[in-house]
Write an enzyme that holds these catalytic residues in place. Structure first.
Site, PDB file in Angstrom:
ATOM      1  N   THR A 144       0.779  -1.098   0.057  1.00  0.00           N
ATOM      2  CA  THR A 144      -0.096  -0.042   0.122  1.00  0.00           C
ATOM      3  C   THR A 144       0.732   1.405   0.065  1.00  0.00           C
ATOM      4  O   THR A 144       1.954   1.253   0.414  1.00  0.00           O
ATOM      5  CB  THR A 144      -1.111   0.123   1.132  1.00  0.00           C
ATOM      6  N   ASP A 145       0.382   2.379  -0.350  1.00  0.00           N
ATOM      7  CA  ASP A 145       0.713   3.595  -0.355  1.00  0.00           C
ATOM      8  C   ASP A 145       0.449   4.400   0.916  1.00  0.00           C
ATOM      9  O   ASP A 145      -0.217   3.904   1.800  1.00  0.00           O
ATOM     10  CB  ASP A 145       0.634   4.400  -1.563  1.00  0.00           C
ATOM     11  N   HIS A 146       0.869   5.531   0.933  1.00  0.00           N
ATOM     12  CA  HIS A 146       0.434   6.320   2.208  1.00  0.00           C
ATOM     13  C   HIS A 146      -0.855   6.552   2.522  1.00  0.00           C
ATOM     14  O   HIS A 146      -1.352   6.688   3.601  1.00  0.00           O
ATOM     15  CB  HIS A 146       1.261   7.899   1.954  1.00  0.00           C
ATOM     16  N   GLY A 147      -1.751   6.481   1.398  1.00  0.00           N
ATOM     17  CA  GLY A 147      -3.361   6.606   1.492  1.00  0.00           C
ATOM     18  C   GLY A 147      -3.884   5.326   2.013  1.00  0.00           C
ATOM     19  O   GLY A 147      -5.079   5.282   2.350  1.00  0.00           O
TER      20      GLY A 147
ATOM     21  N   VAL B  36      -4.043   2.308   0.419  1.00  0.00           N
ATOM     22  CA  VAL B  36      -4.467   1.549  -0.732  1.00  0.00           C
ATOM     23  C   VAL B  36      -3.412   1.106  -1.568  1.00  0.00           C
ATOM     24  O   VAL B  36      -2.177   1.837  -1.469  1.00  0.00           O
ATOM     25  CB  VAL B  36      -5.333   2.632  -1.740  1.00  0.00           C
TER      26      VAL B  36
END
Length: 141
Positions: free
Chosen positions: A20-23, A25
């Site tokens: 996942t990324d920082h968000g 997702v």
């Protein structure tokens, strides 16, 4: 996963935090990784291991083209279903249609074209006949 007699293959993959990324997702490039795993598992379901193909037949496979549509996000801990089918096959190329779902929701779809290369020279070469014979060409509905 499905048997080689069935059309295509289904592979499950769990989304880990590292995907996942920082968000929170799935990072877009990781969908390609999930699709790669599913294509490898499809070959394995048909009785072919990539390392054995290189050792026994002197061939490797490389992605030539990938076209993806991102429809909805996958999130940490989701269990994804990657459906894979070969939709075109030539002497040196195979094109796969792949779809990634969470439950019944389509998240990502794409087409990936893979070429067969001589492992020693990275030059295009014919797909081994024994492999080409067992992977059916059938488009996803």
């Amino acid at each position: 996963m499905t048997s080689p007699e069935q059309r295509g293959s289904i592979h499950s993959v769990r989304v880990y935090y590292e995907d996942t990324d920082h968000g929170g997702v799935v990072y877009h490039a990781n969908y390609l990784r999930f699709m790669e795993r599913a294509r490898t598992e499809m070959l394995r379901d048909c009785g072919f291991e990539l390392d054995r193909l290189e050792q026994d037949d002197g061939v490797i496979f490389a992605v030539r083209r990938a076209n993806l549509d991102f429809i909805a996000p996958a999130r940490f801990n989701d269990l994804l279903r990657v459906e894979t089918e070969m939709i075109a096959k030539g002497p040196v190329r195979m094109t796969f249609a792949q779809r990634i779902y969470h439950r019944e929701r389509l998240l990502c779809r794409g087409e990936v074209e893979v070429v067969c290369l001589e492992a020693s020279r990275f030059r295009p070469t014919a797909i081994p006949a024994r492999l080409a014979a067992v992977i059916p060409v059938a488009p996803l509905p």
